[in-house]
Design a protein around this motif. Structure first.
Motif, PDB file in Angstrom:
ATOM      1  N   VAL A  32       0.641  -1.175   0.312  1.00 46.94           N
ATOM      2  CA  VAL A  32       0.228   0.500   0.392  1.00 46.94           C
ATOM      3  C   VAL A  32       0.865   0.823  -0.244  1.00 46.94           C
ATOM      4  O   VAL A  32       1.895   1.576   0.618  1.00 46.94           O
ATOM      5  CB  VAL A  32      -0.833  -0.309   0.692  1.00 46.94           C
ATOM      6  N   THR A  33       0.700   1.725  -0.681  1.00 46.14           N
ATOM      7  CA  THR A  33       1.503   3.364  -0.855  1.00 46.14           C
ATOM      8  C   THR A  33       0.745   4.492  -0.964  1.00 46.14           C
ATOM      9  O   THR A  33      -0.137   4.465  -0.970  1.00 46.14           O
ATOM     10  CB  THR A  33       1.772   3.525  -2.433  1.00 46.14           C
ATOM     11  N   THR A  34       0.452   5.856   0.472  1.00 43.37           N
ATOM     12  CA  THR A  34       0.331   6.887   0.114  1.00 43.37           C
ATOM     13  C   THR A  34       0.967   8.182  -0.858  1.00 43.37           C
ATOM     14  O   THR A  34       2.842   8.265  -0.362  1.00 43.37           O
ATOM     15  CB  THR A  34      -0.633   7.192   1.182  1.00 43.37           C
ATOM     16  N   MET A  35       0.306   9.334  -1.185  1.00 42.87           N
ATOM     17  CA  MET A  35       1.557  10.403  -1.544  1.00 42.87           C
ATOM     18  C   MET A  35       0.653  11.795  -1.682  1.00 42.87           C
ATOM     19  O   MET A  35      -0.386  11.428  -1.895  1.00 42.87           O
ATOM     20  CB  MET A  35       1.840   9.732  -2.978  1.00 42.87           C
ATOM     21  N   PRO A  36       0.902  12.429  -0.563  1.00 41.35           N
ATOM     22  CA  PRO A  36       1.020  13.246  -0.526  1.00 41.35           C
ATOM     23  C   PRO A  36       0.969  14.186  -1.979  1.00 41.35           C
ATOM     24  O   PRO A  36       2.088  14.362  -2.239  1.00 41.35           O
ATOM     25  CB  PRO A  36       0.940  14.299   0.475  1.00 41.35           C
ATOM     26  N   TRP A  37       0.318  15.246  -2.215  1.00 45.73           N
ATOM     27  CA  TRP A  37       0.077  15.851  -3.510  1.00 45.73           C
ATOM     28  C   TRP A  37      -0.459  17.515  -3.664  1.00 45.73           C
ATOM     29  O   TRP A  37      -2.016  17.618  -2.760  1.00 45.73           O
ATOM     30  CB  TRP A  37      -0.438  15.176  -5.372  1.00 45.73           C
ATOM     31  N   THR A  38      -0.371  18.957  -4.155  1.00 41.29           N
ATOM     32  CA  THR A  38      -0.846  20.416  -4.397  1.00 41.29           C
ATOM     33  C   THR A  38      -0.770  19.835  -5.326  1.00 41.29           C
ATOM     34  O   THR A  38       0.046  19.656  -6.438  1.00 41.29           O
ATOM     35  CB  THR A  38       0.302  21.188  -3.675  1.00 41.29           C
ATOM     36  N   MET A  39      -1.845  20.480  -6.391  1.00 44.78           N
ATOM     37  CA  MET A  39      -1.950  20.678  -7.729  1.00 44.78           C
ATOM     38  C   MET A  39      -2.484  22.121  -8.454  1.00 44.78           C
ATOM     39  O   MET A  39      -3.778  22.492  -7.151  1.00 44.78           O
ATOM     40  CB  MET A  39      -2.605  19.834  -8.799  1.00 44.78           C
ATOM     41  N   ASP A  40      -2.297  22.879  -9.029  1.00 47.68           N
ATOM     42  CA  ASP A  40      -2.539  24.431  -9.229  1.00 47.68           C
ATOM     43  C   ASP A  40      -3.147  24.279 -10.914  1.00 47.68           C
ATOM     44  O   ASP A  40      -2.298  23.820 -11.439  1.00 47.68           O
ATOM     45  CB  ASP A  40      -1.764  25.603  -9.245  1.00 47.68           C
TER      46      ASP A  40
END
Length: 76
Positions: A32-40
């Motif tokens: 199981v992988t988790t990855m935070p992100w931000t996007m504009d």
């Protein structure tokens, strides 16, 4: 899953995209992988700034890791 990325990339103008640290938990033939992100980005004439995280569940099939589940969470 790949088609959803392609469709979004065709329809949206992405101004920035960043990811945080990828976290991986593995047990035998599952991970199981988790990855935070931000996007504009812009879509349909509107601009959005979002953040969230992706959760991917992998299974090992014939010696290869394959995605068996994907969840995208957008923080509100």
């Amino acid at each position: 899953m790949i088609d959803s990325y392609r469709e979004f990339a065709r329809e949206a103008t992405i101004h920035s995209f960043t990811t945080g640290e990828l976290h991986i938990d593995q047990a035998a033939d599952s991970a199981v992988t988790t990855m935070p992100w931000t996007m504009d980005y812009e879509l349909g004439g509107q601009r959005y700034e979002e953040k969230g995280w992706d959760l991917l569940v992998f299974g090992r099939l014939d010696g290869r890791w394959v995605v068996v589940w994907r969840t995208v969470v957008v923080e509100r």
